[in-house]
Scaffold this motif. Sequence first.
Motif, PDB file in Angstrom:
ATOM      1  N   LYS A 120       0.815  -1.217   0.000  1.00 26.90           N
ATOM      2  CA  LYS A 120       0.000   0.000   0.000  1.00 26.90           C
ATOM      3  C   LYS A 120       0.848   1.268   0.000  1.00 26.90           C
ATOM      4  O   LYS A 120       0.550   2.218  -0.729  1.00 26.90           O
ATOM      5  CB  LYS A 120      -0.949  -0.001   1.197  1.00 26.90           C
ATOM      6  N   GLU A 121       1.909   1.279   0.784  1.00 25.67           N
ATOM      7  CA  GLU A 121       2.754   2.473   0.851  1.00 25.67           C
ATOM      8  C   GLU A 121       3.373   2.773  -0.524  1.00 25.67           C
ATOM      9  O   GLU A 121       3.383   3.918  -0.981  1.00 25.67           O
ATOM     10  CB  GLU A 121       3.851   2.283   1.899  1.00 25.67           C
ATOM     11  N   ARG A 122       3.855   1.734  -1.196  1.00 22.50           N
ATOM     12  CA  ARG A 122       4.455   1.916  -2.518  1.00 22.50           C
ATOM     13  C   ARG A 122       3.390   2.309  -3.539  1.00 22.50           C
ATOM     14  O   ARG A 122       3.625   3.183  -4.389  1.00 22.50           O
ATOM     15  CB  ARG A 122       5.179   0.636  -2.953  1.00 22.50           C
ATOM     16  N   LEU A 126       3.471   5.803  -5.714  1.00 24.54           N
ATOM     17  CA  LEU A 126       3.421   5.926  -7.176  1.00 24.54           C
ATOM     18  C   LEU A 126       2.183   6.685  -7.644  1.00 24.54           C
ATOM     19  O   LEU A 126       2.252   7.464  -8.596  1.00 24.54           O
ATOM     20  CB  LEU A 126       3.488   4.546  -7.840  1.00 24.54           C
ATOM     21  N   ILE A 127       1.067   6.498  -6.973  1.00 25.91           N
ATOM     22  CA  ILE A 127      -0.136   7.241  -7.347  1.00 25.91           C
ATOM     23  C   ILE A 127       0.044   8.720  -7.014  1.00 25.91           C
ATOM     24  O   ILE A 127      -0.323   9.585  -7.821  1.00 25.91           O
ATOM     25  CB  ILE A 127      -1.402   6.644  -6.695  1.00 25.91           C
ATOM     26  N   GLY A 128       0.613   9.023  -5.865  1.00 23.89           N
ATOM     27  CA  GLY A 128       0.895  10.418  -5.519  1.00 23.89           C
ATOM     28  C   GLY A 128       1.830  11.056  -6.531  1.00 23.89           C
ATOM     29  O   GLY A 128       1.627  12.199  -6.956  1.00 23.89           O
ATOM     30  N   TRP A 129       2.855  10.329  -6.945  1.00 21.80           N
ATOM     31  CA  TRP A 129       3.796  10.801  -7.962  1.00 21.80           C
ATOM     32  C   TRP A 129       3.046  11.061  -9.266  1.00 21.80           C
ATOM     33  O   TRP A 129       3.279  12.070  -9.935  1.00 21.80           O
ATOM     34  CB  TRP A 129       4.899   9.758  -8.156  1.00 21.80           C
ATOM     35  N   SER A 130       2.134  10.146  -9.614  1.00 20.29           N
ATOM     36  CA  SER A 130       1.350  10.274 -10.849  1.00 20.29           C
ATOM     37  C   SER A 130       0.454  11.503 -10.818  1.00 20.29           C
ATOM     38  O   SER A 130       0.357  12.238 -11.808  1.00 20.29           O
ATOM     39  CB  SER A 130       0.497   9.014 -11.063  1.00 20.29           C
TER      40      SER A 130
END
Length: 140
Positions: A120-122, A126-130
């Motif tokens: 979940k953290e990863r 990646l979603i936050g980065w996106s």
Amino acid sequence: MEQKLMNDKKDYSLLSGLTLAYVGDAIYEVYIRDFLIRSGQTRPNQLHRMATHYVSAKAQHYLIEAMIEADILTDDEKAVYKRGRNAKSHTSAKNTSIFIYRASTGFEALMGYLHLTDQKERLEELIGWSIKKIGEKNEK
């Protein structure tokens, strides 16, 4: 039934790229919808229009290419992406090329894999980065 749903002995890395993409599509869309609503968007037409900036095949292709270029994916994550990208789908691309469609399937497979393997953290990283990357793109 609940015990079957919570069975953590399954090796999700063995699932097909298309199965991972099936889950990843839904997971990614929920995160994007949540982000849009939490950022103050409430009108359904506006929500749908804004969501497409993040969840369309073209957006997902852009994001996965940017992730690869930025070298932020692990070797395992790249392998899952490639498995999803190379999977033979029985559906055709709508409003985009097969190349873009397959790349977006790989992106969704990666999201599904991270979700099913409880990373979940990863996944959220990646979603936050996106979200940030699409925001930067839209500001240009």
